[in-house]
Write a protein that holds these residues in place. Structure first.
Motif, PDB file in Angstrom:
ATOM      1  N   LYS A  23       0.824  -1.217   0.000  1.00 22.29           N
ATOM      2  CA  LYS A  23       0.000   0.000   0.000  1.00 22.29           C
ATOM      3  C   LYS A  23       0.858   1.266   0.000  1.00 22.29           C
ATOM      4  CE  LYS A  23      -4.021  -2.140   0.368  1.00 22.29           C
ATOM      5  NZ  LYS A  23      -5.072  -2.065  -0.671  1.00 22.29           N
ATOM      6  N   LEU A  24       1.964   1.239   0.759  1.00 18.51           N
ATOM      7  CA  LEU A  24       2.802   2.433   0.877  1.00 18.51           C
ATOM      8  C   LEU A  24       3.466   2.809  -0.445  1.00 18.51           C
ATOM      9  CD1 LEU A  24       4.535   2.010   4.358  1.00 18.51           C
ATOM     10  CD2 LEU A  24       2.758   3.642   3.721  1.00 18.51           C
ATOM     11  N   ASN A  25       3.658   1.823  -1.337  1.00 19.86           N
ATOM     12  CA  ASN A  25       4.254   2.120  -2.640  1.00 19.86           C
ATOM     13  C   ASN A  25       3.519   3.250  -3.356  1.00 19.86           C
ATOM     14  OD1 ASN A  25       6.578   0.591  -3.213  1.00 19.86           O
ATOM     15  ND2 ASN A  25       5.348  -1.271  -3.346  1.00 19.86           N
ATOM     16  N   ASP A  26       2.199   3.281  -3.182  1.00 17.64           N
ATOM     17  CA  ASP A  26       1.380   4.277  -3.886  1.00 17.64           C
ATOM     18  C   ASP A  26       1.298   5.604  -3.127  1.00 17.64           C
ATOM     19  OD1 ASP A  26       0.840   2.347  -5.822  1.00 17.64           O
ATOM     20  OD2 ASP A  26      -0.913   1.598  -4.724  1.00 17.64           O
ATOM     21  N   LEU A  27       1.775   5.631  -1.880  1.00 17.61           N
ATOM     22  CA  LEU A  27       1.653   6.844  -1.066  1.00 17.61           C
ATOM     23  C   LEU A  27       2.939   7.671  -1.016  1.00 17.61           C
ATOM     24  CD1 LEU A  27      -0.341   5.398   1.990  1.00 17.61           C
ATOM     25  CD2 LEU A  27      -1.240   6.632   0.008  1.00 17.61           C
ATOM     26  N   LEU A  28       4.061   7.056  -1.346  1.00 17.46           N
ATOM     27  CA  LEU A  28       5.327   7.780  -1.265  1.00 17.46           C
ATOM     28  C   LEU A  28       5.424   8.830  -2.360  1.00 17.46           C
ATOM     29  CD1 LEU A  28       7.817   4.858  -0.521  1.00 17.46           C
ATOM     30  CD2 LEU A  28       6.672   6.385   1.102  1.00 17.46           C
ATOM     31  N   THR A  29       5.987   9.969  -2.014  1.00 18.62           N
ATOM     32  CA  THR A  29       6.164  11.062  -2.972  1.00 18.62           C
ATOM     33  C   THR A  29       7.583  11.025  -3.543  1.00 18.62           C
ATOM     34  OG1 THR A  29       6.856  12.563  -1.201  1.00 18.62           O
ATOM     35  CG2 THR A  29       4.504  12.483  -1.714  1.00 18.62           C
ATOM     36  N   ASN A  30       7.847  11.923  -4.489  1.00 13.49           N
ATOM     37  CA  ASN A  30       9.183  11.982  -5.085  1.00 13.49           C
ATOM     38  C   ASN A  30      10.241  12.258  -4.021  1.00 13.49           C
ATOM     39  OD1 ASN A  30       8.215  11.544  -7.665  1.00 13.49           O
ATOM     40  ND2 ASN A  30       7.987  13.729  -8.123  1.00 13.49           N
ATOM     41  N   GLY A  31      11.290  11.459  -4.032  1.00 11.18           N
ATOM     42  CA  GLY A  31      12.372  11.649  -3.074  1.00 11.18           C
ATOM     43  C   GLY A  31      12.095  11.096  -1.701  1.00 11.18           C
ATOM     44  N   GLU A  32      10.945  10.453  -1.519  1.00 10.83           N
ATOM     45  CA  GLU A  32      10.611   9.901  -0.205  1.00 10.83           C
ATOM     46  C   GLU A  32      11.055   8.442  -0.150  1.00 10.83           C
ATOM     47  OE1 GLU A  32       6.923   9.916   2.990  1.00 10.83           O
ATOM     48  OE2 GLU A  32       6.510  10.243   0.859  1.00 10.83           O
TER      49      GLU A  32
END
Length: 217
Positions: A23-32
């Motif tokens: 799930k977190l794969n889709d929530l991370l932003t650029n550079g996160e």
């Protein structure tokens, strides 16, 4: 895709880690980037454990819902966090996040080893964020400091200093003056005036003595 292997180093539940990372794969932003993930281990039934994930930008709180069919995510950025801590208990540890505003966020039953590493990762990111703010503040202070401003208009060349010629003194023809010897009355009046000028006698005394001297003529 994030590999789950590096988040299984401290006996985290593999199924919980896999579900959360997916799930977190889709929530991370650029550079996160995810840095650590801790999973609850409840003392009795541990079918639906909560998880806490640390990234370089925020803390994720992951709570399963609908008997594990869904996953609820809450996150709090480092700028909104005042401090983090943990407290070891008989069954695992409590991980405590103190926000700048609002109530503390407490997650129980985090395995002790995971709680220590979770706190270490979170505290390091929080300190790095605070240091970044300090550096930004220093840069702002340098930028807003009032430099000495100079007039941009061209300045006329100043000639070398030359002393001004001294003005010619007018020639005063001084006629020889033959002063007559001052008589005794004049000397008395002069001395009296000197005493008055030096504030050694009052004006009343001065006027009275002056009248006495003049009356003696």
């Amino acid at each position: 895709m994030i590999s789950i292997d590096r988040f299984l180093s401290d006996e985290q539940d593999p199924k919980a880690v896999e579900k959360v990372i997916g799930k977190l794969n889709d929530l991370l932003t650029n550079g996160e980037e995810l840095l650590y993930l801790a999973v609850q281990k409840k003392p009795a039934v541990n079918l639906l454990p909560d998880s806490i994930a640390i990234s370089n930008k925020r803390i994720f709180y992951c709570e399963p819902g609908n008997l594990g069919l869904t996953m609820n995510f809450k996150d709090i950025s480092w700028k909104s966090i005042k401090e983090v801590s943990f407290k070891e208990e008989f069954f695992g540890s409590k991980f405590i996040c103190v926000p700048q505003h609002g109530e503390n966020i407490v997650t129980e039953f985090i395995p002790k080893v995971q709680a220590r590493k979770l706190h270490q990762a979170a505290n390091q990111q929080l300190e790095e964020y605070k240091e970044m703010l300090r550096q930004q503040k220093l840069e702002e202070n340098r930028a807003t400091a009032s430099p000495i401003s100079f007039n941009a208009q061209p300045v006329a060349e100043i000639p070398a200093y030359e002393p001004a010629p001294e003005p010619e003194q007018p020639v005063i023809q001084i006629a020889e003056v033959v002063e007559e010897a001052e008589d005794e009355t004049t000397l008395k009046l002069r001395k009296l005036k000197t005493l008055y000028d030096k504030h050694l006698i009052t004006q009343e005394e001065y006027e009275a003595k002056k009248a006495t001297i003049l009356d003696s003529l």
